[in-house]
Design an enzyme around this catalytic site. Structure first.
Site, PDB file in Angstrom:
ATOM      1  N   ASP A  87       0.855  -1.188   0.000  1.00 17.55           N
ATOM      2  CA  ASP A  87       0.000   0.000   0.000  1.00 17.55           C
ATOM      3  C   ASP A  87       0.886   1.232   0.000  1.00 17.55           C
ATOM      4  OD1 ASP A  87      -2.432  -1.442   0.144  1.00 17.55           O
ATOM      5  OD2 ASP A  87      -2.140  -1.723   2.297  1.00 17.55           O
ATOM      6  N   LEU A  88       0.877   1.951  -1.092  1.00 12.88           N
ATOM      7  CA  LEU A  88       1.814   3.051  -1.299  1.00 12.88           C
ATOM      8  C   LEU A  88       1.761   4.076  -0.164  1.00 12.88           C
ATOM      9  CD1 LEU A  88       3.866   4.364  -3.234  1.00 12.88           C
ATOM     10  CD2 LEU A  88       1.948   5.547  -4.321  1.00 12.88           C
ATOM     11  N   ASP A  89       2.930   4.314   0.455  1.00 12.69           N
ATOM     12  CA  ASP A  89       3.106   5.315   1.504  1.00 12.69           C
ATOM     13  C   ASP A  89       2.185   5.093   2.714  1.00 12.69           C
ATOM     14  OD1 ASP A  89       5.115   6.661   0.118  1.00 12.69           O
ATOM     15  OD2 ASP A  89       3.686   7.919  -0.959  1.00 12.69           O
ATOM     16  N   GLU A  90       1.753   3.849   2.935  1.00 10.94           N
ATOM     17  CA  GLU A  90       0.879   3.554   4.064  1.00 10.94           C
ATOM     18  C   GLU A  90       1.458   2.480   4.972  1.00 10.94           C
ATOM     19  OE1 GLU A  90      -3.175   2.870   3.002  1.00 10.94           O
ATOM     20  OE2 GLU A  90      -3.267   4.592   1.646  1.00 10.94           O
TER      21      GLU A  90
END
Length: 284
Positions: free
Chosen positions: A226-229
């Site tokens: 999950d991008l940047d999470e």
């Protein structure tokens, strides 16, 4: 003396600390530091413990084997054991921005980071002179829309060839595949500005300046699919005002980015981070 660090995560239950420390003492170990945390909502127990064993005995090897059988298994522990004298091997990925790379390498050269840096990997040639000035090998692997699988395969080859333990993205401007992340779970550290999701895109500082924000900051986290999470390791903010220009925003932002990333790297190297449920316990 042989020093070890134990990281423990398990369901909370009575007598955990006593059982672990008594077990260490039984094998002639001495507990020299201990920090623990209980998440009451999740009924979860977390502990970071440092202890020492006599170098002249085989107590440490006996301890590892018996701890798994007698303590970890019956208490449903997830546990990790580290030997601080064994330096991890860290690869740095970078694109065209130099501020985080210079900061990491400066701290490394000054002896602040207990780590080995066998390789710097980039999708551009721009940072090669920086790597050369610190005497660290540099691998240029261009990444295009039509060659990402091939580029990633070459990255894997180089990482394996250099026995890399974990990866730091020092403003590496490419999205890693799920395959990459799965090969290094909780072992890829990223840094980005803390404007997301309000100010996405290539020029977040410009957008934030137009909006008149009063705080800017940076977030360092482990990379997930999950991008940047991913689980957050370290964050920091700095105040800005209407008198600051866009250049001021960018300069302050880059300054806080490099500080936050270096702190996250140190915490990882000191085995102070435990990940669970996509968040972290970061011991002091």
């Amino acid at each position: 003396m042989k020093k070890i660090i134990l990281l423990i995560h398990c369901p909370d239950q009575k007598g955990l600390i006593a059982k672990v420390t008594n077990f260490i003492a039984h094998y002639n170990g001495n507990t020299v530091y201990l920090e623990q945390h209980v998440d009451a909502d999740a009924n979860a127990f977390f502990m970071r413990l440092e202890c020492e064993f006599d170098d002249s005995s085989d107590a440490l090897e006996n301890f590892k084997d018996r701890f798994a059988i007698e303590i970890a298994t019956p208490m449903e522990m997830q546990w990790q054991l580290f030997e601080p004298e064994v330096l991890p091997r860290m690869a740095i990925f970078v694109s065209k921005y130099s501020h985080c790379l210079y900061d990491i390498l400066g701290r490394y050269a000054a002896g602040e980071l207990s780590v080995e840096i066998p390789i710097i990997i980039s999708n551009h040639e721009d940072m090669r002179p920086v790597a050369d000035s610190f005497g660290i090998p540099y691998a240029y692997i261009p990444v295009k829309k039509d060659n990402k699988p091939q580029a990633e395969a070459e990255q894997f080859r180089i990482l394996e060839e250099n026995n890399v333990d974990f990866v730091v993205l020092a403003r590496y401007m490419q999205i890693l595949s799920a395959n990459f992340v799965s090969k290094y779970p909780n072992r890829v550290i990223n840094i980005h500005h803390s404007f997301l999701p309000a100010f996405p895109g290539a020029k977040p500082y410009h957008s934030a300046h137009r909006r008149g924000v009063k705080l800017i900051g940076a977030t360092s986290h482990y990379v997930t699919t999950d991008l940047d999470e991913g689980p957050i390791i370290e964050q920091q903010v700095v105040k800005v005002s209407h008198t600051d220009t866009i250049d001021d925003f960018v300069a302050k932002g880059r300054d806080v980015e490099k500080i936050v990333l270096s702190r996250a790297i140190k915490q990882h190297l000191q085995h102070k981070v435990l990940v669970y449920n996509n968040k972290t316990v970061v011991f002091s």
